[in-house]
Design an enzyme around this catalytic site. Structure first.
Site, PDB file in Angstrom:
ATOM      1  N   SER A  99       0.067  -0.854  -0.223  1.00 17.01           N
ATOM      2  CA  SER A  99      -0.251   0.512   0.047  1.00 17.01           C
ATOM      3  C   SER A  99       0.758   1.096  -0.216  1.00 17.01           C
ATOM      4  CB  SER A  99      -0.804   0.231   1.376  1.00 17.01           C
ATOM      5  OG  SER A  99      -1.981  -0.675   0.754  1.00 17.01           O
ATOM      6  N   ALA A 158     -22.634  -2.753   6.620  1.00 14.40           N
ATOM      7  CA  ALA A 158     -23.289  -2.211   8.094  1.00 14.40           C
ATOM      8  C   ALA A 158     -23.458  -3.013   9.138  1.00 14.40           C
ATOM      9  CB  ALA A 158     -24.423  -1.409   7.876  1.00 14.40           C
ATOM     10  N   TYR A 205     -10.934   2.201   4.679  1.00 16.42           N
ATOM     11  CA  TYR A 205     -10.065   1.812   3.842  1.00 16.42           C
ATOM     12  C   TYR A 205     -10.417   1.669   2.183  1.00 16.42           C
ATOM     13  CZ  TYR A 205      -5.014   1.487   2.845  1.00 16.42           C
ATOM     14  OH  TYR A 205      -4.179   1.417   2.237  1.00 16.42           O
ATOM     15  N   ASN A 207      -8.960  -0.059  -1.350  1.00 17.61           N
ATOM     16  CA  ASN A 207      -7.896  -0.255  -2.840  1.00 17.61           C
ATOM     17  C   ASN A 207      -8.777   0.376  -3.531  1.00 17.61           C
ATOM     18  OD1 ASN A 207      -6.140  -1.416  -1.151  1.00 17.61           O
ATOM     19  ND2 ASN A 207      -7.004  -2.952  -0.954  1.00 17.61           N
ATOM     20  N   GLY A 349       2.806  -0.784   3.817  1.00 17.15           N
ATOM     21  CA  GLY A 349       2.298  -1.822   3.174  1.00 17.15           C
ATOM     22  C   GLY A 349       2.075  -2.870   3.214  1.00 17.15           C
TER      23      GLY A 349
END
Length: 411
Positions: A99, A158, A205, A207, A349
């Site tokens: 990352s 959720a 977060y 990707n 990362g």
């Protein structure tokens, strides 16, 4: 494209930060002894070398680190380059950075903002209309993970239920690690899952945000990401060992190996996963670099050499939910911070078997860059404490001049 995937092996809050067990968990194993190596700049740093060796004793197969602070620059390594070999890792070998790729993409995107080619708060749908994105999603939201798009490597709904993403763990991943994914395919897979929240309403977060940002760069410039990376950053800074491999499985030049342990119908097997097609993660973390190149990049970025001052301020302004700026962390979560309270910015990362550290002081004068290799997969979480402790000690030696070296890792 199969959607079968293992559930996260790291604590939930870390997984939601996009961190697989590869980032924070290390598997203990027997490592053949090797001579530790160091490349000091006119001085010895036995305390740093000892930290690297502690990491190897705790289960890492190899580690290389580079520190620059008021005492000068030092680089060293410990462990082995490859299981079954006695050769130590290079002090500047190449590795998959995971990352950390996001900080490069954010920097390139903000440079386009500085040139007036991209609007930070303009709808991304104007540049990438083919995906039917919510027009409320802006460039800023992609870079700060506030768009609400589903994370294509897996996410929670959720109610806290795990929703699988593409194959990125277990035997299925090992068997299919040379599969090619087009970035557009990853985006469409994620969008088909529906949003996690309304654009700008929360932080998560994902990707997918950085695959979209990568496609945005390509659309605006008319060049591939690799070409634009070379033009904007690598060539000007002389970063000759850094690449965006695209679909290539190779790592050229000296490099340490990464491993993955998995369950094969009740039998534990370990595979060398150094070679893999990184298109499965794409803009989320496919780049290859060295500790020297990462130091060069992050120092230049924090020192104001890559972005105008106002955009650097934007980059380092944290989201109040998680402390994430635009492509970097500006507060400690979810990794340790220097125990002396010294301010830092960072982005770490991971890719299966590789973990990367990239830290700097806000002015870029002090830096810590490191790569750790290990056996990922089944049982890796048993060494999370060792990883965190090693990171904590390296941070204290880099940014606190060793004043807090005995402090406990941040939890």
């Amino acid at each position: 494209m199969s959607t079968k995937n293992d559930k996260p092996r790291a604590p939930r809050f870390l997984w939601q930060a996009g961190l697989t067990a590869a980032a924070l968990t290390l598997l203990a194993g027997t490592v053949a002894p090797a001579a530790a190596t160091a490349a000091p700049s006119g001085h010895n740093r036995p305390e740093l070398q000892a930290i690297l060796q502690e990491g190897v004793d705790g289960g890492l197969t190899g580690v290389q680190a580079r520190v620059r602070n008021e005492r000068g620059e030092w680089a060293g390594s410990a462990g082995v380059r490859e299981l079954g070999s006695a050769a130590a890792p290079s002090t500047n070998g190449r590795f998959r950075v995971g990352s950390v790729t996001k900080t490069f993409i954010a920097t390139m995107t903000l440079r386009l903002v500085a040139q007036g080619k991209v609007g930070l708060d303009d709808p991304v749908a104007d540049q990438l209309p083919e995906f039917g994105l919510d027009r409320r999603i802006t460039t800023r939201m992609l870079l700060q993970h506030t768009s609400g798009v589903f994370n294509f490597t897996g996410d929670f709904d959720a109610e806290g239920k795990w929703v699988p993403g593409i194959v990125s763990a277990g035997k299925d991943w090992v068997d299919n690690r040379f599969t090619t994914y087009e970035p557009q395919e990853l985006v469409r897979f994620a969008l088909a899952k529906g949003p996690r929240f309304e654009p700008g309403a929360d932080w998560r977060y994902a990707n997918t945000n950085y695959v979209l940002a990568r496609l945005l760069i390509e659309r605006v410039t008319g060049h591939t990401f690799a070409e634009e990376l070379e033009r904007q950053i690598l060539r000007p800074l002389g970063m000759h060992a850094t690449t965006a491999p695209g679909f290539s499985a190779q790592i050229t030049g000296p490099h340490a190996h990464a491993y993955y342990q998995y369950d094969d119908n009740g039998t534990l097997r370990t595979a060398d996963v150094t070679l893999q097609n990184p298109s499965w993660i794409s803009g989320g973390g496919d780049m290859i670099s060295t500790t020297q190149d990462l130091q060069t990049f992050f120092s230049a970025l924090m020192g104001g050499k890559l972005l105008p001052a106002p955009l650097l301020v934007e980059m380092r302004t944290p989201n109040p939910v998680a402390g994430y700026g635009l492509g970097l962390w500006t507060t400690p979560f979810p990794f340790p911070a220097p125990s002396c309270g010294a301010p830092i910015v960072h982005h770490n990362g991971s890719v299966q078997g590789y973990a990367t550290l990239m830290y700097a002081s806000p002015d870029g004068s002090k830096t810590l860059t490191a790569s750790m290799t290990y056996v990922d997969g089944v049982g890796a979480e048993t060494k999370a404490a060792a990883f965190m402790t090693a990171t904590q000690k390296l941070l204290n030696e880099t940014f606190c001049a060793g004043r807090a070296e005995a402090a406990q890792p941040t939890r």
